[in-house]
Design an enzyme around this catalytic site. Structure first.
Site, PDB file in Angstrom:
ATOM      1  N   LYS B 260       0.833  -1.200   0.000  1.00 42.05           N
ATOM      2  CA  LYS B 260       0.000   0.000   0.000  1.00 42.05           C
ATOM      3  C   LYS B 260       0.873   1.258   0.000  1.00 42.05           C
ATOM      4  O   LYS B 260       1.926   1.291   0.632  1.00 42.05           O
ATOM      5  CB  LYS B 260      -0.897   0.025   1.248  1.00 42.05           C
ATOM      6  CG  LYS B 260      -1.953  -1.080   1.279  1.00 42.05           C
ATOM      7  CD  LYS B 260      -3.035  -0.857   0.236  1.00 42.05           C
ATOM      8  CE  LYS B 260      -4.017  -2.020   0.136  1.00 42.05           C
ATOM      9  NZ  LYS B 260      -4.939  -2.067   1.264  1.00 42.05           N
ATOM     10  N   GLN B 320      -0.994 -12.526  10.468  1.00 42.52           N
ATOM     11  CA  GLN B 320      -1.368 -12.452   9.065  1.00 42.52           C
ATOM     12  C   GLN B 320      -0.074 -12.270   8.288  1.00 42.52           C
ATOM     13  O   GLN B 320       0.952 -11.909   8.868  1.00 42.52           O
ATOM     14  CB  GLN B 320      -2.299 -11.262   8.836  1.00 42.52           C
ATOM     15  CG  GLN B 320      -1.662  -9.953   9.272  1.00 42.52           C
ATOM     16  CD  GLN B 320      -2.673  -8.852   9.477  1.00 42.52           C
ATOM     17  OE1 GLN B 320      -3.832  -9.097   9.728  1.00 42.52           O
ATOM     18  NE2 GLN B 320      -2.225  -7.626   9.374  1.00 42.52           N
ATOM     19  N   ASP B 355      -2.645  -7.096  -0.077  1.00 39.76           N
ATOM     20  CA  ASP B 355      -1.311  -7.180   0.534  1.00 39.76           C
ATOM     21  C   ASP B 355      -1.293  -8.109   1.736  1.00 39.76           C
ATOM     22  O   ASP B 355      -0.267  -8.272   2.377  1.00 39.76           O
ATOM     23  CB  ASP B 355      -0.809  -5.778   0.932  1.00 39.76           C
ATOM     24  CG  ASP B 355      -1.722  -5.071   1.920  1.00 39.76           C
ATOM     25  OD1 ASP B 355      -2.926  -5.410   1.975  1.00 39.76           O
ATOM     26  OD2 ASP B 355      -1.233  -4.173   2.644  1.00 39.76           O
ATOM     27  N   ASP B 391      -3.082  -8.120  17.419  1.00 40.98           N
ATOM     28  CA  ASP B 391      -3.904  -7.484  16.391  1.00 40.98           C
ATOM     29  C   ASP B 391      -5.102  -8.374  16.049  1.00 40.98           C
ATOM     30  O   ASP B 391      -4.933  -9.576  15.802  1.00 40.98           O
ATOM     31  CB  ASP B 391      -3.001  -7.318  15.150  1.00 40.98           C
ATOM     32  CG  ASP B 391      -3.528  -6.296  14.181  1.00 40.98           C
ATOM     33  OD1 ASP B 391      -3.462  -5.094  14.493  1.00 40.98           O
ATOM     34  OD2 ASP B 391      -4.016  -6.708  13.105  1.00 40.98           O
ATOM     35  N   ASN B 392      -6.296  -7.793  16.054  1.00 39.14           N
ATOM     36  CA  ASN B 392      -7.500  -8.505  15.607  1.00 39.14           C
ATOM     37  C   ASN B 392      -7.639  -9.932  16.149  1.00 39.14           C
ATOM     38  O   ASN B 392      -7.859 -10.880  15.375  1.00 39.14           O
ATOM     39  CB  ASN B 392      -7.476  -8.604  14.076  1.00 39.14           C
ATOM     40  CG  ASN B 392      -8.062  -7.363  13.434  1.00 39.14           C
ATOM     41  OD1 ASN B 392      -8.992  -6.762  13.966  1.00 39.14           O
ATOM     42  ND2 ASN B 392      -7.527  -6.989  12.292  1.00 39.14           N
ATOM     43  N   GLU B 420      -6.429  -6.411  20.829  1.00 41.85           N
ATOM     44  CA  GLU B 420      -6.970  -5.327  19.997  1.00 41.85           C
ATOM     45  C   GLU B 420      -8.258  -5.850  19.357  1.00 41.85           C
ATOM     46  O   GLU B 420      -8.308  -6.179  18.193  1.00 41.85           O
ATOM     47  CB  GLU B 420      -5.969  -4.929  18.901  1.00 41.85           C
ATOM     48  CG  GLU B 420      -6.400  -3.661  18.147  1.00 41.85           C
ATOM     49  CD  GLU B 420      -6.519  -3.870  16.654  1.00 41.85           C
ATOM     50  OE1 GLU B 420      -6.586  -5.031  16.209  1.00 41.85           O
ATOM     51  OE2 GLU B 420      -6.545  -2.866  15.915  1.00 41.85           O
ATOM     52  N   LYS B 536       1.210   4.705   9.045  1.00 40.64           N
ATOM     53  CA  LYS B 536       1.081   3.299   8.661  1.00 40.64           C
ATOM     54  C   LYS B 536       1.667   3.085   7.258  1.00 40.64           C
ATOM     55  O   LYS B 536       2.111   1.986   6.931  1.00 40.64           O
ATOM     56  CB  LYS B 536      -0.397   2.873   8.642  1.00 40.64           C
ATOM     57  CG  LYS B 536      -0.971   2.608  10.024  1.00 40.64           C
ATOM     58  CD  LYS B 536      -2.472   2.483   9.999  1.00 40.64           C
ATOM     59  CE  LYS B 536      -2.929   1.176   9.363  1.00 40.64           C
ATOM     60  NZ  LYS B 536      -4.417   1.065   9.374  1.00 40.64           N
ATOM     61  N   TYR B 537       1.603   4.131   6.440  1.00 43.78           N
ATOM     62  CA  TYR B 537       2.001   3.974   5.033  1.00 43.78           C
ATOM     63  C   TYR B 537       3.171   4.854   4.630  1.00 43.78           C
ATOM     64  O   TYR B 537       3.604   4.801   3.492  1.00 43.78           O
ATOM     65  CB  TYR B 537       0.808   4.275   4.108  1.00 43.78           C
ATOM     66  CG  TYR B 537      -0.457   3.573   4.545  1.00 43.78           C
ATOM     67  CD1 TYR B 537      -0.593   2.194   4.363  1.00 43.78           C
ATOM     68  CD2 TYR B 537      -1.493   4.268   5.149  1.00 43.78           C
ATOM     69  CE1 TYR B 537      -1.748   1.535   4.783  1.00 43.78           C
ATOM     70  CE2 TYR B 537      -2.645   3.620   5.563  1.00 43.78           C
ATOM     71  CZ  TYR B 537      -2.773   2.265   5.381  1.00 43.78           C
ATOM     72  OH  TYR B 537      -3.900   1.619   5.794  1.00 43.78           O
TER      73      TYR B 537
END
Lengths: 664, 664
Positions: B260, B320, B355, B391-392, B420, B536-537
């Site tokens: 991204k 992930q 991604d 995360d998640n 999270e 983040k990007y």
């Protein structure tokens, strides 16, 4: 969680579904939750799974003693809270067991994804093939005759891979959906453990009006005891007042040794009848009838006349003996023997209760004692008694009651028990959890707005309302509240409204309807009162139509209770804000919310009080600002009510409003 | 109840004691309750028995893995509620098991009755003989060498039968009392089942201030990424701000496929570093360090420098993979394969996250996957990481987390996990019950007085506070609340006070201290915002001392938190009445009640608000009408406060009071 069951059928990694907070549940399933027969048992559960799968859930239930469970589907009622609900019928009295099972609908999960892709205009080549594989897997395990048809559906789905629209149409073919619904395996099914228990009892265990009377004091000639045959004459009257249950203090032969005299004096006069709670003499014990009242046939006749008036009989069950009770000779081992060989009478030094021997539940022969007690209950059940009001249950082992009530209800599920447990809250709860259907309460000692609000809120909320059913007596032979002594007729009317509208079960002790409040200082509790010339120790006769009686009020209250479902369940009590500390206001709502009453009570029996009462419109299903007709069921008057309402209640005129919420 | 255990040791009739409501307990013992090491675990139980016996109760506890239990006595703290309490020490991190046992003290029960009789002037002939028999029975089972002595005491007691005073004196002989205390059998002992579980975690799991930062964005040259060695320079500063934990988003090699670009654009520019959450490339996966940040040695050095500043490192744990992750080639079976052979990327049609490949927890090879995940955690634990921010977690099976966390904590009880889980409440609870020590919350979306009151009350009350520990982040890289966008610096200060005083664990995401709030519309949630030019990007550089920064506020808040135990526990939060809807007022009280703060926050960042705040004197241990010194820990000011107090807060000057309750 359903770890153990899931473990039997799924690997740990397959366990994806968590089932929690299954209700109704008392202490996580340690005790049955209470319901009444003839109503559905609503079940709720929180069901969570990682990701976005489509789930199914069912309530699995069975009547006790049946091995096979029935399933009813649950609905995702509140998706934001993952809350599922369902209901199963409680057709008969008795125990029921239930749990919740949930599983992933693999096909529906796949279909939801397909729909999303199709609406987003994406191709579905892979998805159609995946769907076909799901259908094919079901076909492989389907009954042989269905297999070809299902395989054909799978092939059709795979063949539609090139066209999103065709794939979706094939996938939603009702025949395919039916097959998937019916035949998909519950590969990841989770089942809540432990199985939970419901005890379904007669509706009368939940909702009823009780009338306590001494049958010997129902005569008309002053000072002369009445028999059952004479007492029968009052039953029609009691029914006219709207009562459902006639509760009789012990009707058994009364002991002679150390018999108590008038006003609890230590020596009885020659004509004194003694306290009915000193049970047993040469005519028999707990399974006999006091000869002065008549014979067992007379009792049967009394029960039969009551039945014709739709009145149930509740019998006092006081596990204690006079020194003259047949058990004392026949089973001396059931009593506490002192080292000098005598039997220990009840005492709380320096007080002595020489007319009563307590039973020794530590007796080495307790098994025979337990069985004999059960036999006594069976005897009265055979004679038509379905309700027992148990005297002082907190002085006997809770485990004994658990055994006795479960055992009796297994054979006679229509029978229920009221606990006279005036003790600390944990024991009252423990007895309710152990099986008592109802309990006496602290109501008689709760007078202020704060006290009544807190107590009624506790009783009508979880966890209490799932196991503890209050019986709000306004007074008892042992309890004459100060407010009745000082507040007179207005207080009697006010307390009757409170009891009859705050608790689905309420009761009065005879004499209440004529505002009897002649008091002496309590023999055991300083600062409290008890009835002067108590009929516990002497024969009383009364003029039931004496001037100033409140019979019409009581009859009206009982009629209102019958006509309004809102008053028949303990749930659905919401206290309302009022601007006066003397005005207690509360809303009572039926489970289906179609019946709602606003009750406003002036807690001050001496003076008119006024103030404003707030009724949040959403609570009564109205829009903000919308007005409604407040139909006073006590007087017939109709008022225009909305969010904030002026109230003035003069206790000399009308101590309360019971306002039915009626839409314009 | 203790039915099963009692059954093993007592007959049903002997079961007289009921033990209920043993706490702490989560869902009746299905899950461990959370506590922190170095503190006693307070245990409470309701214990009832019929009659008036004297009871004893103990907490029986053991550290997990130990067979032998230790007993500590309990005290009848509240006789009116039959409430017993006791405590055992949680000396180390790890799991503990406990239960409550209670039994009747036959001798003490007898002695209490003897005392009553003697004070009432009654004779005690039988009682003395009964007492002697109790002592004799103890002698019969006593160690041989003690037997003669005890028998002599029994004889002396029997011999005193003629004299109440002598009997009482003999009965209360300290030597006899000691023997009875020590040797009386627990014949009717009841033990609560099931055994309950406590997990004792490091105090930092309960109380800490978190600082989230992207190590690559800690440089000083605009647009140029920083390495771990460069980012180290900020650690002293973060410590000066009073933080305890530095939380790093993933530090692993970042995928190249479908990387991204800036502001979440689909195509990355040549210099774009990619999202750290797209984990894995040719340099490695979850156990590797992104080369642009340095080597694993550099990471070790970073951890070591942090340690010297008393800062713990929390690592992001995002299960992930980017398509370039080594697992994709080595373990293709750990991913979802589509029928066409490709691996399924994350998507929520019409959105695609090309991604990222999610892991397939339904993989037939899931066992190897679980083990590999555990290995990765062990790797980082060896490198000094004791905290993982997951995360998640709600997109992975809850049972997986239960296994992983229990397994890791068994070997490393100092390690803990933050979930999270921005999802529905039941899943957040389920993850907490499954083992997560802390969770992100809905705090960022709670703005009004009603919302904050309800949410903070729920979190600080039972059952929640026994298993769910909130971590109040004021913003995250994914969540830029509207109030910060529209309310500016005053809102940043206000929300920091709320987070730091309502939750023992709070955190900020770097940039908060300079009130960074440049916003764009959220890419996925209409009507919400996200950070413009999100790091983040892309690489960000900032002037940490930019004008308008609130560094002093944050440092002060963290210092106040350290100095006031009231802010270190979630319990002890009581909301106070205030006359303004914009003034949120609450009391925070330490467990030992020796430290209390009144916090008043103006929730309106735009205007000064005033009103009156009520502080019921009994809540702060004062008499009605007594005044106290309200020492504002934010400004140093001292006010005279009592029951009702005027407050005016101008957000441009000071958004809140944090008032320490000081006696005159």
């Amino acid at each position: 969680m359903a770890r153990a069951t899931a473990a039997a059928r799924t690997t740990r990694a397959q366990r994806r579904i968590l089932i929690e907070n299954v209700r109704p549940s008392v202490d996580g399933g340690r005790h049955p939750a209470k319901r009444t027969s003839g109503q559905p048992c609503e079940v709720a559960a929180t069901i969570v799974r990682d990701g976005h799968a489509t789930l199914h859930a069912v309530v699995r239930w069975r009547a006790a003693g049946r091995a096979a469970a029935t399933e009813v589907p649950m609905t995702l009622t509140n998706p934001g809270l993952d809350l599922w609900t369902g209901a199963f019928p409680l057709e008969q009295n008795g125990r029921y067991h239930f749990t919740v099972e949930a599983w992933t609908d693999v096909y529906a999960t796949w279909l939801a994804d397909l729909r999303k892709r199709v609406s987003a205009g994406l191709e579905v080549r892979s998805e159609a093939i995946e769907g076909a594989a799901i259908v094919e897997a079901v076909a492989a395990k389907a009954p042989a005759r269905e297999r070809p048809g299902i395989r054909a559906m799978a092939a059709r789905l795979g063949g539609a891979a090139g066209s999103p629209a065709a794939a979706l149409e094939t996938a939603t073919d009702p025949a395919l959906l039916e097959v998937m619904n019916r035949l998909q395996p519950r590969t990841d099914a989770a089942r809540f453990e432990p199985e939970l228990c419901i005890v379904a009892e007669p509706p009368l265990a939940r909702f009823g009006a009780w009338y306590e009377m001494f049958p010997r004091s129902q005569g008309t000639r002053p000072g002369v005891a009445s028999t059952f045959r004479e007492a029968e004459a009052r039953l029609a009257d009691i029914r006219d007042l709207g009562f459902d249950v006639v509760y009789l203090p012990p009707i058994h032969p009364i002991g002679r040794t150390a018999r108590k005299g008038r006003n609890n004096s230590l020596v009885a006069g020659p004509g004194d009848p003694g306290s009915p709670w000193a049970i047993g003499n040469e005519h028999g014990g707990h399974d006999a009838v006091e000869p002065a009242l008549g014979t067992i046939r007379d009792f049967d006749h009394f029960v039969e006349i009551a039945r014709r008036h739709n009145l149930a009989i509740a019998l006092d069950f006081a596990l204690q003996c006079s020194p003259d009770h047949p058990w004392v000779k026949k089973h001396p081992e059931w009593f506490y023997r002192r080292p000098d060989g005598t039997i220990r009478y009840a005492e709380n030094p320096p007080k002595k209760y020489e007319d009563i021997y307590p039973l020794n539940f530590d007796s080495p022969d307790h098994e025979a004692l337990w069985k004999e007690i059960r036999r006594v209950l069976e005897f009265w059940i055979e004679h038509g008694v379905k309700i027992f009001r148990v005297d002082n249950p907190h002085t006997k082992p809770v485990e004994f009651w658990r055994w006795l009530i479960e055992d009796i209800q297994a054979a006679h599920p229509e029978v229920f028990f009221l606990a006279e447990a005036f003790t600390r809250p944990p024991m009252m709860s423990a007895l309710a959890k152990a099986g008592f259907s109802q309990s006496y309460t602290y109501f008689t000692w709760r007078n202020t707005k704060k006290e009544l609000t807190e107590y009624a809120t506790e009783l009508s909320s979880l966890p209490c309302r799932d196991f503890f059913r209050p019986n709000f007596f306004t007074s008892t032979p042992d309890i004459l509240p100060e407010i009745l002594v000082t507040g007179g007729r207005a207080a009697f009317r006010m307390r009757a409204v409170l009891a009859a509208t705050l608790s689905p079960t309420w009761g009065i002790y005879s004499g209440y309807e004529i505002c009897e409040n002649a008091a002496i200082s309590h023999h055991a509790v300083p600062g409290e009162y008890e009835y002067a010339d108590s009929e516990k120790y002497q024969i009383r006769t009364r003029d039931w139509n004496a001037p100033g009686n409140i019979r019409a009020d009581i009859a009206r209250l009982n009629a209102i209770r019958r006509e309004n479902e809102a008053l028949q369940f303990i749930s659905g009590t919401v206290f309302l804000e009022s601007t006066s500390d003397a005005l207690l206001a509360y809303l009572r709502i039926a489970p289906d919310r179609r019946n709602a009453l606003v009750v406003v009570v002036n807690l001050d029996p001496h003076e008119a009080r006024e103030g404003r009462v707030a009724v949040p419109p959403e609570l009564v299903g109205l829009a903000p600002g919308e007005s409604w007709i407040a139909h006073d069921l006590l007087t017939g008057a109709r008022y225009d009510w909305s969010e904030l309402n002026y109230v003035r209640l003069d206790p000399a005129v009308q101590p309360a409003h019971i306002l039915k919420v009626e839409r314009r």
